[in-house]
Design a protein around this motif. Structure first.
Motif, mmCIF file in Angstrom:
data_model
loop_
_atom_site.group_PDB
_atom_site.id
_atom_site.type_symbol
_atom_site.label_atom_id
_atom_site.label_comp_id
_atom_site.label_asym_id
_atom_site.label_seq_id
_atom_site.Cartn_x
_atom_site.Cartn_y
_atom_site.Cartn_z
ATOM 1 N N LEU A 62 0.828 -1.209 0.000
ATOM 2 C CA LEU A 62 0.000 0.000 0.000
ATOM 3 C C LEU A 62 0.865 1.262 0.000
ATOM 4 C CD1 LEU A 62 -2.882 -0.982 2.452
ATOM 5 C CD2 LEU A 62 -2.881 -0.990 -0.047
ATOM 6 N N TYR A 63 2.055 1.176 0.588
ATOM 7 C CA TYR A 63 2.975 2.315 0.537
ATOM 8 C C TYR A 63 3.347 2.628 -0.911
ATOM 9 C CZ TYR A 63 7.457 4.740 0.551
ATOM 10 O OH TYR A 63 8.478 5.621 0.278
ATOM 11 N N TYR A 64 3.762 1.608 -1.659
ATOM 12 C CA TYR A 64 4.089 1.817 -3.071
ATOM 13 C C TYR A 64 2.857 2.261 -3.845
ATOM 14 C CZ TYR A 64 8.529 -0.594 -2.171
ATOM 15 O OH TYR A 64 9.767 -0.950 -1.696
ATOM 16 N N ALA A 65 1.722 1.647 -3.546
ATOM 17 C CA ALA A 65 0.491 1.996 -4.261
ATOM 18 C C ALA A 65 0.127 3.459 -4.058
ATOM 19 C CB ALA A 65 -0.658 1.094 -3.801
ATOM 20 N N THR A 66 0.423 3.999 -2.876
ATOM 21 C CA THR A 66 0.127 5.412 -2.611
ATOM 22 C C THR A 66 0.852 6.314 -3.602
ATOM 23 O OG1 THR A 66 -0.165 4.942 -0.249
ATOM 24 C CG2 THR A 66 0.216 7.237 -0.870
ATOM 25 N N ASN A 67 2.135 6.027 -3.834
ATOM 26 C CA ASN A 67 2.886 6.807 -4.824
ATOM 27 C C ASN A 67 2.217 6.743 -6.190
ATOM 28 O OD1 ASN A 67 4.865 7.427 -2.930
ATOM 29 N ND2 ASN A 67 6.181 5.721 -3.520
ATOM 30 N N PHE A 68 1.808 5.540 -6.577
ATOM 31 C CA PHE A 68 1.273 5.339 -7.919
ATOM 32 C C PHE A 68 -0.136 5.925 -8.075
ATOM 33 C CE2 PHE A 68 3.967 1.278 -7.562
ATOM 34 C CZ PHE A 68 5.117 1.987 -7.844
ATOM 35 N N ILE A 69 -0.880 6.007 -6.975
ATOM 36 C CA ILE A 69 -2.198 6.655 -7.047
ATOM 37 C C ILE A 69 -2.029 8.134 -7.392
ATOM 38 C CG2 ILE A 69 -4.206 7.398 -5.698
ATOM 39 C CD1 ILE A 69 -3.997 4.736 -4.169
ATOM 40 N N PHE A 70 -1.112 8.796 -6.692
ATOM 41 C CA PHE A 70 -0.889 10.221 -6.959
ATOM 42 C C PHE A 70 -0.454 10.450 -8.411
ATOM 43 C CE2 PHE A 70 -0.219 10.801 -2.249
ATOM 44 C CZ PHE A 70 -1.217 11.737 -2.072
ATOM 45 N N PHE A 215 -4.320 8.020 2.956
ATOM 46 C CA PHE A 215 -5.661 8.588 3.020
ATOM 47 C C PHE A 215 -5.765 9.860 2.178
ATOM 48 C CE2 PHE A 215 -5.543 6.486 7.356
ATOM 49 C CZ PHE A 215 -6.288 5.392 6.950
ATOM 50 N N VAL A 216 -4.678 10.620 2.125
ATOM 51 C CA VAL A 216 -4.664 11.807 1.266
ATOM 52 C C VAL A 216 -4.845 11.393 -0.195
ATOM 53 C CG1 VAL A 216 -3.335 13.817 0.516
ATOM 54 C CG2 VAL A 216 -3.208 13.063 2.896
ATOM 55 N N ALA A 217 -4.172 10.304 -0.595
ATOM 56 C CA ALA A 217 -4.288 9.815 -1.966
ATOM 57 C C ALA A 217 -5.717 9.389 -2.275
ATOM 58 C CB ALA A 217 -3.321 8.648 -2.188
ATOM 59 N N LEU A 218 -6.354 8.686 -1.341
ATOM 60 C CA LEU A 218 -7.739 8.268 -1.555
ATOM 61 C C LEU A 218 -8.672 9.481 -1.631
ATOM 62 C CD1 LEU A 218 -8.015 5.148 0.796
ATOM 63 C CD2 LEU A 218 -7.540 5.222 -1.664
ATOM 64 N N MET A 272 2.622 13.538 -4.411
ATOM 65 C CA MET A 272 3.224 12.212 -4.252
ATOM 66 C C MET A 272 4.416 12.260 -3.303
ATOM 67 S SD MET A 272 6.212 10.756 -5.744
ATOM 68 C CE MET A 272 6.917 9.225 -5.142
ATOM 69 N N ALA A 273 5.116 13.386 -3.263
ATOM 70 C CA ALA A 273 6.317 13.508 -2.439
ATOM 71 C C ALA A 273 6.017 13.375 -0.951
ATOM 72 C CB ALA A 273 6.994 14.852 -2.717
ATOM 73 N N PRO A 307 -10.544 7.200 -11.392
ATOM 74 C CA PRO A 307 -9.925 7.028 -10.073
ATOM 75 C C PRO A 307 -10.071 5.628 -9.489
ATOM 76 C CG PRO A 307 -11.025 9.148 -10.186
ATOM 77 C CD PRO A 307 -11.368 8.436 -11.465
ATOM 78 N N ALA A 308 -11.239 4.999 -9.662
ATOM 79 C CA ALA A 308 -11.414 3.648 -9.125
ATOM 80 C C ALA A 308 -10.461 2.672 -9.801
ATOM 81 C CB ALA A 308 -12.862 3.195 -9.310
#
Length: 376
Positions: A62-70, A215-218, A272-273, A307-308
């Motif tokens: 989920l940490y990596y996924a957060t970067n990729f969501i942004f 949560f910011v990314a979501l 993302m940063a 987004p989904a």
């Protein structure tokens, strides 16, 4: 005879085709694994265990996924306006400067929940500012945004290295990085989100850097969905992307749309940063983006710029990153380069060849008019 290219049901376009592309990518990767003398099924099982088999694995995924969501959102917003923003990497890099300056300046004096909103705004503003000039050149001078954003990636990297080596580095230190942020400049970890999935893991053993930027990314996903499909501005962005001539005829300013869209896109990339700078390492380092800006292109394409879909695609790439590290450690014949190959195959089939199966599927549904008329 012409190849059928008629409309397909949404569940085929947004569901079946990405799944088929993903399956083909993994089948080809499996052949490479067989060539190396390993079992592809065992390799897949090992990768999934590494990414999803423990609280630590899920946390890293989920940490990596957060970067990729942004970065996926950044690319998707631009695509909706008919722009291909290749500069998310550089925009995220410069966004890290904004977040770091806030963390250094306020972290010693304010708690994280007061520092974080300012850092979010600063990261977004710095990222947007780095996207402004390519946007202006595209809108006013006709300079292609793909070329200018690629060049700005290199310029941004050079500027950041200079700042980290000559301006922001701790005096007497060898590493080109800022000082470690005070507690008020760090985003707290959210291990409590995944630790219940691994009851035997205590807090001291949990090491994943998953933090509140997830949560910011979501929240950004919800905001982008509302912007693109529920606001007048979003309608103007999509209209410009579909037909700039018709949009101009309807009174929509092309220059305004390009600039606004790229500012939003750059701002999303800049945020993302927050994840690696304030969440994971608590300092600004060289090359902290780590290619996430380019992975965001594949994430946006695989997620069909929604987004989904971007969240699901980002989690998939998070699994590839975390599971790939675990796999290369557990099965030494499958090196890190092999994991990059698998990621490249997914990017290839999700990006350049994303419509490879469309003619065949269109031919199937052309024989079933009632199916082609279904609206998902």
């Amino acid at each position: 005879m012409s190849v059928p290219t008629g409309p397909l049901p949404n569940w085929v376009t947004y569901g079946l085709m990405p799944i088929l592309n993903l399956v083909v990518a993994f089948l080809i990767a499996g052949l490479v694994v067989v060539f190396l003398g390993e079992s592809p099924l065992l390799a897949l099982k090992t990768m999934l265990i590494g990414a999803l088999g423990s609280a630590n694995g899920i946390g890293y995924t989920l940490y990596y996924a957060t970067n990729f969501i942004f970065t996926g959102l950044s690319v998707a917003v631009a695509i909706h306006c008919g722009l291909f923003n290749i500069g998310s990497e550089g925009q995220a890099y410069v966004g890290g400067l904004g977040a770091a300056l806030v963390a250094i300046g306020l972290g010693d004096h304010l708690p994280w929940f007061l520092t974080a909103p300012v850092a979010i705004l600063a990261a977004a503003l710095f990222g947007a500012a780095w996207a402004f000039l390519p946007a202006y050149l595209q809108a006013k001078r006709g300079s292609h945004v793909v070329i200018t954003t690629i060049m700005f990636n290199f310029i941004g990297a050079a500027v950041m290295v200079y700042l980290l080596v000559n301006v922001l580095k701790v005096p007497g230190a060898m590493a080109p990085e800022t000082k470690v942020f005070a507690e008020g400049g760090q985003l707290p970890k959210i291990g409590w989100l995944v630790q219940p999935l691994d009851p035997g893991l205590d807090a001291m053993s949990y090491a994943a850097p998953l933090n509140v930027s997830f949560f910011v990314a979501l929240a950004c996903c919800v905001a982008v969905w509302a912007l693109i499909w529920r606001t007048r501005l979003g309608y103007e962005i999509r209209t410009t992307g579909l037909n700039p001539t018709a949009a101009a005829y309807a009174g929509i300013s092309y220059v305004r749309m390009v600039v606004i869209t790229m500012l939003i896109s750059g701002g999303l990339a800049g945020m993302m940063a927050l994840n690696p700078v304030m969440g994971a390492s608590a300092r600004l380092q060289v090359e902290f983006v780590g290619g996430a800006g380019f992975v965001g292109i594949a994430v946006a394409l695989m997620g069909r710029n929604h987004p989904a879909g971007i969240v699901l695609a980002a989690i998939l790439f998070g699994v590839l990153y975390q599971g790939g590290d675990y796999l290369s450690f557990d099965m030494p014949l499958i090196t890190r380069d092999m994991i990059v190959l698998i990621q490249g195959l997914v990017i290839l089939f999700a990006g350049a060849l994303e419509y490879m199966f469309r003619p065949a599927l269109a031919a199937v549904f052309a024989r079933r008019p009632e199916a082609a008329a279904v609206k998902a």
